[in-house]
Scaffold this motif. Structure first.
Motif, PDB file in Angstrom:
ATOM      1  N   TRP A 247      66.358  35.750  12.730  1.00 41.15           N
ATOM      2  CA  TRP A 247      66.972  36.401  11.565  1.00 41.15           C
ATOM      3  C   TRP A 247      67.681  37.706  11.921  1.00 41.15           C
ATOM      4  CZ3 TRP A 247      66.394  41.103   8.975  1.00 41.15           C
ATOM      5  CH2 TRP A 247      67.066  41.195   7.743  1.00 41.15           C
ATOM      6  N   GLY A 248      67.005  38.617  12.623  1.00 39.14           N
ATOM      7  CA  GLY A 248      67.548  39.947  12.878  1.00 39.14           C
ATOM      8  C   GLY A 248      68.811  39.943  13.720  1.00 39.14           C
ATOM      9  N   TYR A 249      68.745  39.332  14.908  1.00 38.25           N
ATOM     10  CA  TYR A 249      69.904  39.349  15.790  1.00 38.25           C
ATOM     11  C   TYR A 249      71.062  38.532  15.237  1.00 38.25           C
ATOM     12  CZ  TYR A 249      66.918  41.544  19.318  1.00 38.25           C
ATOM     13  OH  TYR A 249      66.085  42.409  20.000  1.00 38.25           O
ATOM     14  N   PRO A 250      70.831  37.314  14.729  1.00 33.99           N
ATOM     15  CA  PRO A 250      71.968  36.571  14.158  1.00 33.99           C
ATOM     16  C   PRO A 250      72.659  37.340  13.026  1.00 33.99           C
ATOM     17  CG  PRO A 250      70.119  35.109  14.480  1.00 33.99           C
ATOM     18  CD  PRO A 250      69.614  36.492  14.737  1.00 33.99           C
ATOM     19  N   LYS A 251      71.914  38.133  12.271  1.00 39.68           N
ATOM     20  CA  LYS A 251      72.503  38.839  11.133  1.00 39.68           C
ATOM     21  C   LYS A 251      73.209  40.126  11.562  1.00 39.68           C
ATOM     22  CE  LYS A 251      71.409  40.565   6.497  1.00 39.68           C
ATOM     23  NZ  LYS A 251      72.448  39.714   5.855  1.00 39.68           N
ATOM     24  N   PHE A 252      72.593  40.882  12.496  1.00 41.44           N
ATOM     25  CA  PHE A 252      73.140  42.190  12.845  1.00 41.44           C
ATOM     26  C   PHE A 252      73.767  42.236  14.245  1.00 41.44           C
ATOM     27  CE2 PHE A 252      69.680  43.050   9.799  1.00 41.44           C
ATOM     28  CZ  PHE A 252      70.388  43.721   8.820  1.00 41.44           C
ATOM     29  N   PHE A 253      73.243  41.460  15.179  1.00 42.46           N
ATOM     30  CA  PHE A 253      73.750  41.484  16.553  1.00 42.46           C
ATOM     31  C   PHE A 253      73.963  40.050  17.067  1.00 42.46           C
ATOM     32  CE2 PHE A 253      70.777  45.113  16.004  1.00 42.46           C
ATOM     33  CZ  PHE A 253      71.691  46.157  16.064  1.00 42.46           C
ATOM     34  N   PRO A 254      74.876  39.316  16.472  1.00 46.55           N
ATOM     35  CA  PRO A 254      75.075  37.916  16.900  1.00 46.55           C
ATOM     36  C   PRO A 254      75.524  37.798  18.351  1.00 46.55           C
ATOM     37  CG  PRO A 254      76.838  38.645  15.422  1.00 46.55           C
ATOM     38  CD  PRO A 254      75.789  39.698  15.389  1.00 46.55           C
ATOM     39  N   GLN A 255      76.152  38.855  18.868  1.00 52.24           N
ATOM     40  CA  GLN A 255      76.629  38.817  20.259  1.00 52.24           C
ATOM     41  C   GLN A 255      75.485  38.800  21.265  1.00 52.24           C
ATOM     42  OE1 GLN A 255      76.855  41.292  18.164  1.00 52.24           O
ATOM     43  NE2 GLN A 255      76.533  43.310  19.103  1.00 52.24           N
ATOM     44  N   TRP A 256      74.254  39.130  20.795  1.00 54.66           N
ATOM     45  CA  TRP A 256      73.120  39.163  21.710  1.00 54.66           C
ATOM     46  C   TRP A 256      72.510  37.777  21.923  1.00 54.66           C
ATOM     47  CZ3 TRP A 256      69.935  44.045  19.873  1.00 54.66           C
ATOM     48  CH2 TRP A 256      70.730  45.190  20.080  1.00 54.66           C
ATOM     49  N   ILE A 257      72.877  36.812  21.119  1.00 52.66           N
ATOM     50  CA  ILE A 257      72.365  35.456  21.298  1.00 52.66           C
ATOM     51  C   ILE A 257      73.190  34.776  22.372  1.00 52.66           C
ATOM     52  CG2 ILE A 257      71.839  33.269  20.164  1.00 52.66           C
ATOM     53  CD1 ILE A 257      70.271  35.634  19.082  1.00 52.66           C
ATOM     54  N   GLN A 258      72.571  34.568  23.530  1.00 50.38           N
ATOM     55  CA  GLN A 258      73.294  34.060  24.695  1.00 50.38           C
ATOM     56  C   GLN A 258      73.530  32.560  24.583  1.00 50.38           C
ATOM     57  OE1 GLN A 258      70.957  35.142  28.064  1.00 50.38           O
ATOM     58  NE2 GLN A 258      71.173  37.359  27.709  1.00 50.38           N
ATOM     59  N   GLY A 259      74.796  32.175  24.446  1.00 52.49           N
ATOM     60  CA  GLY A 259      75.172  30.752  24.440  1.00 52.49           C
ATOM     61  C   GLY A 259      74.456  29.945  23.392  1.00 52.49           C
ATOM     62  N   GLY A 260      73.997  30.634  22.352  1.00 51.74           N
ATOM     63  CA  GLY A 260      73.314  29.901  21.286  1.00 51.74           C
ATOM     64  C   GLY A 260      71.889  29.538  21.621  1.00 51.74           C
ATOM     65  N   HIS A 261      71.388  29.953  22.781  1.00 47.88           N
ATOM     66  CA  HIS A 261      70.014  29.635  23.178  1.00 47.88           C
ATOM     67  C   HIS A 261      69.064  30.773  22.782  1.00 47.88           C
ATOM     68  CE1 HIS A 261      71.298  26.103  25.377  1.00 47.88           C
ATOM     69  NE2 HIS A 261      72.223  26.844  25.999  1.00 47.88           N
ATOM     70  N   ILE A 262      67.928  30.407  22.285  1.00 51.63           N
ATOM     71  CA  ILE A 262      66.923  31.391  21.868  1.00 51.63           C
ATOM     72  C   ILE A 262      65.718  31.287  22.799  1.00 51.63           C
ATOM     73  CG2 ILE A 262      65.348  32.068  20.020  1.00 51.63           C
ATOM     74  CD1 ILE A 262      67.377  31.017  18.032  1.00 51.63           C
ATOM     75  N   TYR A 263      65.386  32.423  23.453  1.00 49.56           N
ATOM     76  CA  TYR A 263      64.271  32.451  24.402  1.00 49.56           C
ATOM     77  C   TYR A 263      63.127  33.290  23.817  1.00 49.56           C
ATOM     78  CZ  TYR A 263      67.895  30.800  27.586  1.00 49.56           C
ATOM     79  OH  TYR A 263      68.915  30.085  28.157  1.00 49.56           O
ATOM     80  N   VAL A 264      62.360  32.644  22.956  1.00 49.51           N
ATOM     81  CA  VAL A 264      61.241  33.364  22.348  1.00 49.51           C
ATOM     82  C   VAL A 264      60.172  33.674  23.364  1.00 49.51           C
ATOM     83  CG1 VAL A 264      59.396  33.204  20.639  1.00 49.51           C
ATOM     84  CG2 VAL A 264      61.678  32.332  20.090  1.00 49.51           C
ATOM     85  N   TRP A 265      59.887  32.755  24.247  1.00 50.67           N
ATOM     86  CA  TRP A 265      58.727  32.852  25.132  1.00 50.67           C
ATOM     87  C   TRP A 265      59.051  33.440  26.499  1.00 50.67           C
ATOM     88  CZ3 TRP A 265      54.214  32.179  22.871  1.00 50.67           C
ATOM     89  CH2 TRP A 265      54.173  31.457  21.678  1.00 50.67           C
ATOM     90  N   LYS A 266      60.173  34.086  26.608  1.00 46.25           N
ATOM     91  CA  LYS A 266      60.497  34.721  27.884  1.00 46.25           C
ATOM     92  C   LYS A 266      59.534  35.886  28.109  1.00 46.25           C
ATOM     93  CE  LYS A 266      64.400  36.448  30.597  1.00 46.25           C
ATOM     94  NZ  LYS A 266      65.843  36.793  30.584  1.00 46.25           N
ATOM     95  N   PHE A 267      58.787  35.870  29.208  1.00 46.34           N
ATOM     96  CA  PHE A 267      57.690  36.824  29.413  1.00 46.34           C
ATOM     97  C   PHE A 267      58.176  38.272  29.415  1.00 46.34           C
ATOM     98  CE2 PHE A 267      55.043  39.418  32.238  1.00 46.34           C
ATOM     99  CZ  PHE A 267      53.834  39.323  31.577  1.00 46.34           C
ATOM    100  N   SER A 268      59.289  38.538  30.093  1.00 47.98           N
ATOM    101  CA  SER A 268      59.775  39.916  30.176  1.00 47.98           C
ATOM    102  C   SER A 268      60.123  40.460  28.798  1.00 47.98           C
ATOM    103  CB  SER A 268      60.999  39.990  31.095  1.00 47.98           C
ATOM    104  OG  SER A 268      62.044  39.163  30.598  1.00 47.98           O
ATOM    105  N   ASN A 269      60.703  39.605  27.939  1.00 46.42           N
ATOM    106  CA  ASN A 269      61.045  40.061  26.594  1.00 46.42           C
ATOM    107  C   ASN A 269      59.800  40.271  25.735  1.00 46.42           C
ATOM    108  OD1 ASN A 269      63.742  37.897  27.031  1.00 46.42           O
ATOM    109  ND2 ASN A 269      64.029  40.085  26.697  1.00 46.42           N
ATOM    110  N   LEU A 270      58.813  39.397  25.895  1.00 49.36           N
ATOM    111  CA  LEU A 270      57.560  39.569  25.164  1.00 49.36           C
ATOM    112  C   LEU A 270      56.845  40.841  25.596  1.00 49.36           C
ATOM    113  CD1 LEU A 270      56.146  35.923  25.141  1.00 49.36           C
ATOM    114  CD2 LEU A 270      56.956  37.225  23.165  1.00 49.36           C
ATOM    115  N   LEU A 271      56.830  41.107  26.924  1.00 47.54           N
ATOM    116  CA  LEU A 271      56.195  42.318  27.430  1.00 47.54           C
ATOM    117  C   LEU A 271      56.916  43.562  26.922  1.00 47.54           C
ATOM    118  CD1 LEU A 271      54.029  43.584  29.229  1.00 47.54           C
ATOM    119  CD2 LEU A 271      55.627  43.388  31.162  1.00 47.54           C
TER     120      LEU A 271
END
Length: 346
Positions: free
Chosen positions: A92-116
């Motif tokens: 919700w947040g990035y698609p609404k305010f920062f759509p450019q941050w969604i890389q190639g339309g792929h969503i990486y929820v479980w990426k360890f570095s991002n979770l950390l």
């Protein structure tokens, strides 16, 4: 503290936190507005983590000395909130305010570095508020403990003082009773002095401190009364120096020493006894010294219980009121009993 005031403090805290992190994030975003939005997206997870820790984990786990479970539950809380935050911003947040941050339309929820990274960002206000709550609760507990200690000390002081009045009255009445048996003409004048003494103890001593001059007037009445009783059997050297009107002391704090000198220094003395009383007031110190002769006749009943009670009483009162600001020295020889009291100005 009222609920409205508490809510106001919490709002101010979160505004300060959000703007502080937004300023630090500003260098990584195109505008300050982007930094504000980025921090607002973290606000829900931070709120939940902080208040779950504040209202549940700290009081119900940490304060129960379950340190291992506290840190375990805190790690679980941070992990859950990091995952929840990733779902929230990526769907919700990035698609609404920062759509450019969604890389190639792929969503990486479980990426360890991002979770950390998300967990570390969430934990910062949790750590700050934990430290604040621990300090606040410690300070509150210390203040309550100090209040209870003061109440206990006040109650003990009132009890000790309540013992002083009847004890003093008992001894004074005994003195007058002895003269009444002898049908002495001095009895009426001594009763008048006793009434002055009682007026002081009943109506003027119910305060924390009194002028030293009032206490000295009481001492002088007691000396006059006792001199009438013992007549030529006692030689009294009474001396006051310094500006006593500038000194305040607890009422009846010196009386037990005066009583003790007369009662146990002259009680069974056939020959002449003596008492020396020296009081000196300076800017920084009140000096009180009383010394009396000791009866040359061995008492069948030592009288140590009554005398000991009076001295223990006044010693305890001095400890409670002055602590290390006073120096009390009591010495006894074969021929004399001496008390030296020094009280530093507070």
């Amino acid at each position: 503290m009222s609920n409205l005031k508490q809510v106001t403090y919490h709002i101010i805290f979160w505004v300060v936190i959000m703007f502080s992190f937004a300023i630090s994030e500003w260098g990584y975003r195109q505008t300050f507005g982007d930094a504000i939005i980025y921090e607002l997206l973290y606000l829900p997870s931070r709120l939940i983590a902080v208040y779950v820790n504040w209202f549940i984990l700290i009081p119900r786990v940490l304060y129960k000395n379950k340190f291992f479970f506290y840190f375990l539950y805190l790690l679980m809380l941070l992990a859950i909130m990091a995952i929840a935050h990733r779902y929230f911003v990526l769907y919700w947040g990035y698609p609404k305010f920062f759509p450019q941050w969604i890389q190639g339309g792929h969503i990486y929820v479980w990426k360890f570095s991002n979770l950390l990274q998300a967990a570390l960002i969430i934990v910062s206000p949790v750590a700050f508020t934990t430290g604040f709550k621990l300090f606040f609760d410690w300070f509150k507990e210390r203040r309550e403990t100090e209040a209870l200690r003061r109440e206990k000390v006040d109650a003990e002081l009132k009890f000790l003082k309540s013992q002083t009045n009847p004890h003093f009255l008992f001894n004074t009445l005994n003195s007058i009773y002895g003269l009444a048996l002898e049908k002495s003409e001095k009895t009426p004048s001594l009763i008048l002095k006793l009434s002055e003494i009682l007026s002081y103890t009943l109506y003027e001593s119910n305060v924390e401190k009194v002028d030293l001059g009032k206490e000295l007037a009481l001492i002088e009445n007691i000396i006059a009364l006792e001199k009438e009783r013992y007549e030529k059997r006692v030689d009294i050297d009474y001396k006051v120096e310094g500006k006593v009107e500038k000194i305040k002391i607890p009422p009846l704090i010196l009386i037990p020493f005066i009583e003790n000198a007369f009662k146990h220094g002259l009680k069974n003395e056939i020959k002449k006894g003596w008492i020396k009383i020296h009081i000196k007031a300076t800017k920084d110190l009140l000096f009180f010294m009383i010394e009396n002769s000791i009866s040359s006749i061995e008492e069948k009943e030592k009288g140590t219980n009554e005398s000991g009670l009076g001295l223990q009483n006044v010693t305890r009162r001095l400890d409670l009121i002055y602590g290390e600001q006073k120096d009390l020295d009591i010495t006894k020889t074969d021929t004399s009993f001496k008390v030296v009291l020094k009280i530093k100005s507070q």
